[in-house]
Scaffold this active site. Structure first.
Site, PDB file in Angstrom:
ATOM      1  N   GLU A 297       0.850  -1.189   0.000  1.00  0.00           N
ATOM      2  CA  GLU A 297       0.000   0.000   0.000  1.00  0.00           C
ATOM      3  C   GLU A 297       0.885   1.238   0.000  1.00  0.00           C
ATOM      4  O   GLU A 297       1.823   1.342   0.797  1.00  0.00           O
ATOM      5  CB  GLU A 297      -0.922   0.035   1.218  1.00  0.00           C
ATOM      6  CG  GLU A 297      -1.827   1.279   1.238  1.00  0.00           C
ATOM      7  CD  GLU A 297      -2.778   1.326   2.415  1.00  0.00           C
ATOM      8  OE1 GLU A 297      -3.486   2.340   2.552  1.00  0.00           O
ATOM      9  OE2 GLU A 297      -2.819   0.352   3.200  1.00  0.00           O
ATOM     10  N   ASN A 352      -4.486   4.932  -2.332  1.00  0.00           N
ATOM     11  CA  ASN A 352      -5.665   5.583  -1.767  1.00  0.00           C
ATOM     12  C   ASN A 352      -6.122   6.770  -2.615  1.00  0.00           C
ATOM     13  O   ASN A 352      -5.307   7.600  -3.022  1.00  0.00           O
ATOM     14  CB  ASN A 352      -5.374   6.079  -0.344  1.00  0.00           C
ATOM     15  CG  ASN A 352      -5.221   4.937   0.638  1.00  0.00           C
ATOM     16  OD1 ASN A 352      -6.193   4.376   1.123  1.00  0.00           O
ATOM     17  ND2 ASN A 352      -3.965   4.555   0.921  1.00  0.00           N
ATOM     18  N   ASP A 414     -12.379   0.857   1.448  1.00  0.00           N
ATOM     19  CA  ASP A 414     -11.515   0.979   2.619  1.00  0.00           C
ATOM     20  C   ASP A 414     -12.323   1.301   3.868  1.00  0.00           C
ATOM     21  O   ASP A 414     -13.391   1.935   3.796  1.00  0.00           O
ATOM     22  CB  ASP A 414     -10.478   2.086   2.363  1.00  0.00           C
ATOM     23  CG  ASP A 414      -9.315   2.020   3.326  1.00  0.00           C
ATOM     24  OD1 ASP A 414      -9.151   0.986   3.995  1.00  0.00           O
ATOM     25  OD2 ASP A 414      -8.568   3.007   3.410  1.00  0.00           O
ATOM     26  N   GLU A 471      -6.804  -4.787   8.276  1.00  0.00           N
ATOM     27  CA  GLU A 471      -5.767  -3.797   8.569  1.00  0.00           C
ATOM     28  C   GLU A 471      -5.412  -3.833  10.053  1.00  0.00           C
ATOM     29  O   GLU A 471      -6.229  -4.210  10.891  1.00  0.00           O
ATOM     30  CB  GLU A 471      -6.251  -2.395   8.190  1.00  0.00           C
ATOM     31  CG  GLU A 471      -6.559  -2.210   6.720  1.00  0.00           C
ATOM     32  CD  GLU A 471      -7.074  -0.813   6.414  1.00  0.00           C
ATOM     33  OE1 GLU A 471      -6.448  -0.127   5.589  1.00  0.00           O
ATOM     34  OE2 GLU A 471      -8.099  -0.414   7.006  1.00  0.00           O
TER      35      GLU A 471
END
Length: 524
Positions: A297, A352, A414, A471
């Site tokens: 990420e 993101n 997310d 996460e």
């Protein structure tokens, strides 16, 4: 005499002409001018003086009529000029849309209050409508204008008489309260404003809710001038917005230091973007079944020589507010894609996308351009979006995400379960993965409620035929528990923190070496 003093110049000139004309006629009569003129015309009949005098009289009458009409026109013009001057003065002191005093006029009114009331305490409140720009983008300017009018009505009704309300910015209002004693009375007024404006609005057939943030400064404790009181109320409001924990609050002198740092961040952020000082760091995402790294990420990191390390939670909101986020996002994505090309072909990139970027119709084109310029396969890129981002403009988000999904780019939802959770998003958007928020993962081994939420999200993903990622995994117990529940992927400090690009290559080299060692041990 009063009429002569205050009448227009044209009226005075006309009066003078009439008076002088009568005076001349009187003198002519006394001197016998008309009799002499009559005798002269009879003695010189061959000159046709009667016709000449008739023409002269006609011209005189026509001139008089013209003068009278011109005088009336001048009066009308003067009336219009005065009305225009009055309107110009009003516009310089009031907001054209709401009719409220503007900033300059508000400061004058507060100054008058200070002079009139002496040391009597009152509050100055700075109120801002949150995400007003997004409301206009979603519903249009007509709805935005009528919303401001509706807000004006509610605020006026809530504050009551003996208060002054002003519009001091596109979505900002200032309020001078009636005399109030004590912080509790001031906080109570702010709380009532937040509650009143939090009730749903119905504007031109559109129904929605808004939130506001209110900063409060107190006279005489927080300032003794109108400019100082308004500035500190606005500073308080801005501080509350940046913290995101409270909707209203009182001025604290420590906020000025925080604002000074915020202003410094703003002034240096654009330069940092232009100088490519904001760089991508990468956190590994692993397959929970095999422990193998499958992707990284991308996380933005900024080191400033004067400010030190600046967290993304500090500079990303500023970039969004100042309009820098699209430029920052595009540059960061291009850097990250270039790094991915140095990794093994089976390793992907998760990136993101902010709510502000998702409202940009050019987002799809920008993303495809970024991966196309470096030759990155679309299937290696995964874009992370939040539920809140989808709410702002559903149609634009759907169009953009469908374009990207059709080219092979994956989409992950997310922080699932922390925003405007709705199963409709999973049906309306081409979502390929659900990411379980770390707040549930970290407490799932201790709290049954968190365990049930995690289990439900994993089950939902399995039922929809899409992947799930957890996460915030920090220990092996969490890893084992998630693997038992059927979660496919995970990330967190257990597997690795965000690291610069140079460390990623070393990380992957160590992983390959470890894998070879395991294979040899199994063969032996």
């Amino acid at each position: 005499m009063n009429w002569f003093r205050y009448s227009s110049q044209a009226s005075r000139d006309a009066m003078v002409i009439v008076c002088v004309s009568f005076l001349l006629m009187f003198v002519a009569v006394k001197l016998g001018v008309f009799e002499e003129l009559s005798h002269y015309t009879r003695r010189h009949e061959h000159l046709h003086l009667e016709e000449f005098l008739l023409v002269l009289l006609t011209v005189f009458v026509m001139a008089g009529v013209y003068s009278w009409r011109r005088l009336r026109e001048l009066k009308v013009e003067n009336r219009h000029r005065r009305a225009a001057e009055e309107l110009a003065v009003k516009l310089t002191l009031h907001d054209a849309l709401t009719g409220l005093p503007n900033r300059h006029n508000f400061e004058r009114l507060v100054t008058d209050t200070i002079i009139a009331h002496g040391g009597q305490a009152f509050a100055v409140l700075a109120l801002r409508v949150d995400n007003f720009r997004q409301t206009i983008d979603r519903f249009g300017h007509a709805v935005g204008d009528n919303l401001l009018l509706a807000i004006t009505g509610r605020v006026s009704e809530t504050c009551g008489p003996e208060t002054e309300l002003a519009r001091v910015g596109p979505s900002e209002f200032a309020i001078r309260s009636r005399p109030l004693e004590g912080d509790e009375a001031m906080l109570d007024l702010a709380e009532r404003l937040v509650a009143t404006l939090g009730e749903p609005f119905s504007v031109l057939g559109c129904e929605f809710s808004i939130t506001v943030t209110v900063g409060i400064s107190r006279y005489p404790g927080d300032g003794t001038s109108a400019e100082q009181l308004l500035r500190r109320a606005a500073l308080t409001r801005r501080h509350l917005s940046s913290e995101g924990n409270a909707r209203f609050g009182l001025f604290d002198p420590r906020m000025e230091f925080a604002l000074s740092r915020l202003n410094s961040l703003e002034s240096r952020l654009n330069g940092a973007i232009e100088a490519d000082a904001i760089v991508p760091h990468f956190q590994p995402i692993v397959d929970l079944g095999s422990g193998r790294t499958v992707a990284f990420e991308c996380l933005a990191r900024w080191y400033d020589p004067q400010l030190g390390w600046v967290g993304p939670d500090q500079f990303i909101p500023i970039a969004e507010e100042c309009g820098y986020i699209s430029k920052l996002g595009d540059r960061l994505l291009r850097k990250a894609c270039s790094e991915v090309m140095q990794w093994p072909s089976g390793i992907g990139l998760s990136y993101n996308i902010s709510a502000v970027q998702l409202r940009d119709r050019a987002l799809g084109l920008n993303v495809l351009s970024a991966i196309g310029d470096v030759g990155l396969s679309p299937w290696r890129l995964e874009l992370e979006i939040t539920e809140t981002a989808l709410v702002n403009d559903i149609q634009v988000a759907r169009d953009t995400l469908e374009i990207l999904a059709n080219t092979g780019v994956s989409l992950a939802l997310d922080d699932f379960g922390t925003g405007h959770s709705s199963l409709r998003y999973l049906c309306d958007f081409p979502i390929h993965k659900l990411k379980i928020d770390q707040s549930f993962v970290r407490t799932m081994c201790e709290r049954r409620e968190s365990e049930q939420v995690v289990n439900a999200v994993i089950g939902l993903a399995r039922g929809l035929g899409i992947a799930s990622t957890a996460e915030g995994i920090e220990n092996k117990a969490q890893w084992r528990f998630l693997r038992q529940l059927g979660c496919q992927y995970g990330q967190g400090y257990l597997f690795g923190k965000a690291m610069p690009a140079s460390d990623v290559r070393e990380y992957l080299a160590r992983e390959r070496k470890k894998k070879k060692h395991s294979v040899r041990r199994m063969s032996a």
